[in-house]
Scaffold this motif. Structure first.
Motif, PDB file in Angstrom:
ATOM      1  N   UNK A 215     -12.242 -61.715  59.440  1.00 14.06           N
ATOM      2  CA  UNK A 215     -11.348 -62.626  60.151  1.00 14.06           C
ATOM      3  C   UNK A 215     -12.120 -63.412  61.204  1.00 14.06           C
ATOM      4  N   UNK A 216     -13.038 -62.708  61.853  1.00 19.87           N
ATOM      5  CA  UNK A 216     -13.764 -63.360  62.932  1.00 19.87           C
ATOM      6  C   UNK A 216     -15.112 -62.668  63.113  1.00 19.87           C
ATOM      7  N   UNK A 217     -16.095 -63.451  63.499  1.00 19.96           N
ATOM      8  CA  UNK A 217     -17.463 -62.945  63.601  1.00 19.96           C
ATOM      9  C   UNK A 217     -18.122 -63.674  64.752  1.00 19.96           C
ATOM     10  N   UNK A 218     -18.546 -62.911  65.755  1.00 16.49           N
ATOM     11  CA  UNK A 218     -19.100 -63.602  66.918  1.00 16.49           C
ATOM     12  C   UNK A 218     -19.855 -62.623  67.810  1.00 16.49           C
ATOM     13  N   UNK A 220     -20.360 -60.179  71.010  1.00 18.19           N
ATOM     14  CA  UNK A 220     -19.374 -59.302  71.644  1.00 18.19           C
ATOM     15  C   UNK A 220     -18.646 -59.994  72.796  1.00 18.19           C
ATOM     16  N   UNK A 221     -19.397 -60.783  73.575  1.00 19.23           N
ATOM     17  CA  UNK A 221     -18.765 -61.467  74.713  1.00 19.23           C
ATOM     18  C   UNK A 221     -17.590 -62.306  74.243  1.00 19.23           C
ATOM     19  N   UNK A 222     -17.844 -63.046  73.161  1.00 17.22           N
ATOM     20  CA  UNK A 222     -16.821 -63.971  72.660  1.00 17.22           C
ATOM     21  C   UNK A 222     -15.634 -63.184  72.060  1.00 17.22           C
ATOM     22  N   UNK A 223     -15.957 -62.178  71.210  1.00 18.20           N
ATOM     23  CA  UNK A 223     -14.885 -61.433  70.546  1.00 18.20           C
ATOM     24  C   UNK A 223     -14.013 -60.709  71.561  1.00 18.20           C
ATOM     25  N   UNK A 224     -14.661 -60.030  72.506  1.00 16.41           N
ATOM     26  CA  UNK A 224     -13.869 -59.237  73.455  1.00 16.41           C
ATOM     27  C   UNK A 224     -13.358 -60.095  74.612  1.00 16.41           C
ATOM     28  N   UNK A 225     -14.049 -61.214  74.874  1.00 20.72           N
ATOM     29  CA  UNK A 225     -13.646 -62.063  75.978  1.00 20.72           C
ATOM     30  C   UNK A 225     -12.585 -63.066  75.565  1.00 20.72           C
ATOM     31  N   UNK A 226     -12.904 -63.866  74.567  1.00 25.25           N
ATOM     32  CA  UNK A 226     -11.977 -64.930  74.169  1.00 25.25           C
ATOM     33  C   UNK A 226     -11.958 -65.086  72.655  1.00 25.25           C
ATOM     34  N   UNK A 227     -11.283 -64.135  71.958  1.00 24.41           N
ATOM     35  CA  UNK A 227     -11.268 -64.222  70.494  1.00 24.41           C
ATOM     36  C   UNK A 227     -10.488 -65.459  70.017  1.00 24.41           C
ATOM     37  N   UNK A 228     -11.002 -66.063  68.935  1.00 24.36           N
ATOM     38  CA  UNK A 228     -10.350 -67.267  68.403  1.00 24.36           C
ATOM     39  C   UNK A 228      -9.127 -66.918  67.580  1.00 24.36           C
ATOM     40  N   UNK A 230      -5.862 -65.149  66.196  1.00 26.28           N
ATOM     41  CA  UNK A 230      -4.729 -64.420  66.767  1.00 26.28           C
ATOM     42  C   UNK A 230      -4.670 -62.955  66.309  1.00 26.28           C
ATOM     43  N   UNK A 231      -5.111 -62.679  65.055  1.00 30.12           N
ATOM     44  CA  UNK A 231      -5.129 -61.291  64.562  1.00 30.12           C
ATOM     45  C   UNK A 231      -6.109 -60.453  65.388  1.00 30.12           C
ATOM     46  N   UNK A 232      -7.247 -61.033  65.708  1.00 25.50           N
ATOM     47  CA  UNK A 232      -8.232 -60.319  66.536  1.00 25.50           C
ATOM     48  C   UNK A 232      -7.620 -59.997  67.886  1.00 25.50           C
ATOM     49  N   UNK A 233      -6.965 -61.007  68.449  1.00 24.06           N
ATOM     50  CA  UNK A 233      -6.336 -60.822  69.759  1.00 24.06           C
ATOM     51  C   UNK A 233      -5.315 -59.680  69.704  1.00 24.06           C
ATOM     52  N   UNK A 234      -4.493 -59.717  68.663  1.00 26.73           N
ATOM     53  CA  UNK A 234      -3.444 -58.715  68.520  1.00 26.73           C
ATOM     54  C   UNK A 234      -4.046 -57.300  68.393  1.00 26.73           C
ATOM     55  N   UNK A 235      -5.097 -57.203  67.545  1.00 20.91           N
ATOM     56  CA  UNK A 235      -5.752 -55.910  67.336  1.00 20.91           C
ATOM     57  C   UNK A 235      -6.347 -55.386  68.636  1.00 20.91           C
ATOM     58  N   UNK A 236      -7.089 -56.251  69.325  1.00 18.82           N
ATOM     59  CA  UNK A 236      -7.769 -55.823  70.546  1.00 18.82           C
ATOM     60  C   UNK A 236      -6.779 -55.452  71.643  1.00 18.82           C
TER      61      UNK A 236
END
Lengths: 240, 218
Positions: A215-218, A220-228, A230-236
């Motif tokens: 779904x998303x690949x980036x 760690x700063x980007x994934x945990x800081x500002x994921x693009x 919405x599924x990533x956001x929801x999971x985190x």
């Protein structure tokens, strides 16, 4: 170092991986996160062909694992794997667990293999446990033996399949320490994990998988800081 | 005391001990080959190849689905018709125990190997061991431990099955007892001693097995 192209994997009618593309560079630490059933463990198991690939290509150092002429046993010696449930050999001592591969595959003599095992045992902090059987070890100690067992083959890549998920919380730290040391030494690692702290701190890149796709690949700063995504956001938001 | 030594209980003993030797030889040698057959067919039953699995399944089903009495008659009287040469009684008996116990042992082997966690073979394969090496160094040693109690059970069963070979006049324990009372009419005494001699083997075997089982349990 690892190159995955349009990888599909089905169990019967159930398609678990739906076209994965992934590259891992030498010395890179890639952490794979995502909910249960997202296909992350299956992806990892395709990287050393513990799961047969349905379609697509998996290349390890340029060798295509799906090529029937490829010697998979030889490639597996270069790709270590650590399992959630350790899978130590219960009928062998710690030392025998570690030296089995070198003795039987590389033809190293018993003395030589045992000598080479000493620094590995030191690295995982278990020099005093060489001659005990796995049943007398704690979960964290077992997992560290399992890491040493993989390292004994001098692999170029290490795959970790939820290495701390079966451990009591207070034992997780020691295992993660060993993995951090490995990362520092420049080991190429793919780590399927629920340890977000580890992914953030040690990962060079984080992959979020869901429903069989990346779904998303980036970073760690980007994934945990500002994921693009919405599924990533929801999971985190659920796990953090 | 002298009077007791002169009873049929004692006078039958030299014959029975000779028979017991044959019983033990047939059981021991038969089970030795039976274990080899069982290991081969048991592993074959786990094969992914449909042909290998099919052959092993037929073997197991045929040998378990027919009485051992019919099997010994078939081997001793039936086979020579086709082969064109005779098989001596002891050899026929050993073959019967081997192929019959082999079928049951195949199931013991299959069950024990199957019971070993899949993670064990995955761990072996992941460090680069071949399928054969993984079986030999990792799966088999663990599975063998689990085979010991049922194998002991099979020993007791096969030991008793040898008594059926009296039908082809093999000089085993039961047959020797029959021979004795055929001449002396002391059936009660002879058969009492026959049974006691079987028990002298099977009871200690069971006790020993239970002890081994308990030790493997932990």
């Amino acid at each position: 170092m690892i190159s995955v192209r349009d990888l599909h994997k089905s169990f019967g009618d159930n398609e678990v991986l739906k076209g994965i593309n992934l590259d891992v560079n030498p010395q890179e630490v890639v952490c794979v996160i995502g909910p249960s059933g997202s296909g992350k463990s299956t992806l990892l198991r395709c990287l050393n062909l513990l799961e047969e690939v349905t379609s697509g290509d998996v290349l390890i150092e340029g060798q295509n694992l799906t090529d029937p002429k490829v010697n998979i046993n030889e490639i597996r010696t270069k790709v270590g794997m650590v399992f959630q449930h350790f899978n130590l050999f219960p009928h062998m001592t710690v030392l025998e667990n570690i030296t089995l591969g070198p003795k039987k595959i590389k033809g190293t003599s018993k003395q030589e293999a045992e000598k080479e095992a000493q620094p590995l045992l030191e690295k995982v902090g278990l020099s005093d446990k060489a001659n005990v059987y796995p049943e007398s070890l704690s979960g964290g100690q077992k997992q560290r033996v399992a890491i040493a067992r993989s390292l004994a083959m001098n692999p170029k890549i290490m795959l970790f399949d939820e290495p701390t998920s079966a451990l009591d919380p207070e034992l997780v730290g020691d295992v993660l320490e060993v993995m951090k040391d490995l990362a520092k030494e420049g080991m190429t690692m793919v780590v399927v994990t629920h340890e977000m702290g580890f992914a953030r701190e040690v990962g060079d890149r984080v992959i979020f998988m869901d429903e069989g796709i990346i779904m998303e690949e980036n970073t760690p700063e980007k994934i945990f800081g500002a994921p693009d995504n919405p599924r990533t956001r929801e999971f985190l938001s659920k796990v953090l | 005391m002298d009077a007791f030594m002169e009873t049929h209980y004692m006078r039958v003993m030299p014959f029975l001990l000779e028979g017991l030797v044959y019983t033990l030889i047939i059981t021991g040698v038969g089970l030795f080959f039976g274990f080899i057959l069982g290991a081969i067919f048991g592993l074959a039953r786990l094969s992914k190849s449909k042909i290998i699995y099919g052959i092993a399944t037929i073997y197991v089903e045929v040998l378990r689905g027919t009485p051992i009495l019919a099997q010994i008659l078939f081997i001793y009287f039936g086979l020579p018709d086709v082969l064109g040469f005779n098989i001596d009684k002891i050899t026929a008996s050993i073959i019967a125990i081997a192929v019959n116990a082999g079928a049951y042992i195949a199931e013991i082997v299959r069950g024990a190997v199957y019971s070993i966690d899949k993670g064990q073979s995955e761990a072996g394969r992941s460090i680069g061991l071949t399928r054969g090496q993984t079986m030999r160094y990792i799966i088999w040693p663990q599975a063998f431990k689990r085979m010991i109690p049922p194998l002991g059970n099979q020993f007791v069963i096969s030991l008793k099955d040898t008594s059926l070979f009296s039908v082809i006049a093999v000089g085993e324990l039961t047959y020797m007892g029959q021979q004795y009372y055929g001449l002396t009419f002391a059936a009660f005494e002879a058969l009492t001693m026959v049974c006691l001699l079987y028990l002298a083997i099977t009871v200690p075997a069971s006790i020993y097995l239970r002890r081994v089982e308990r030790r493997l349990d932990v």
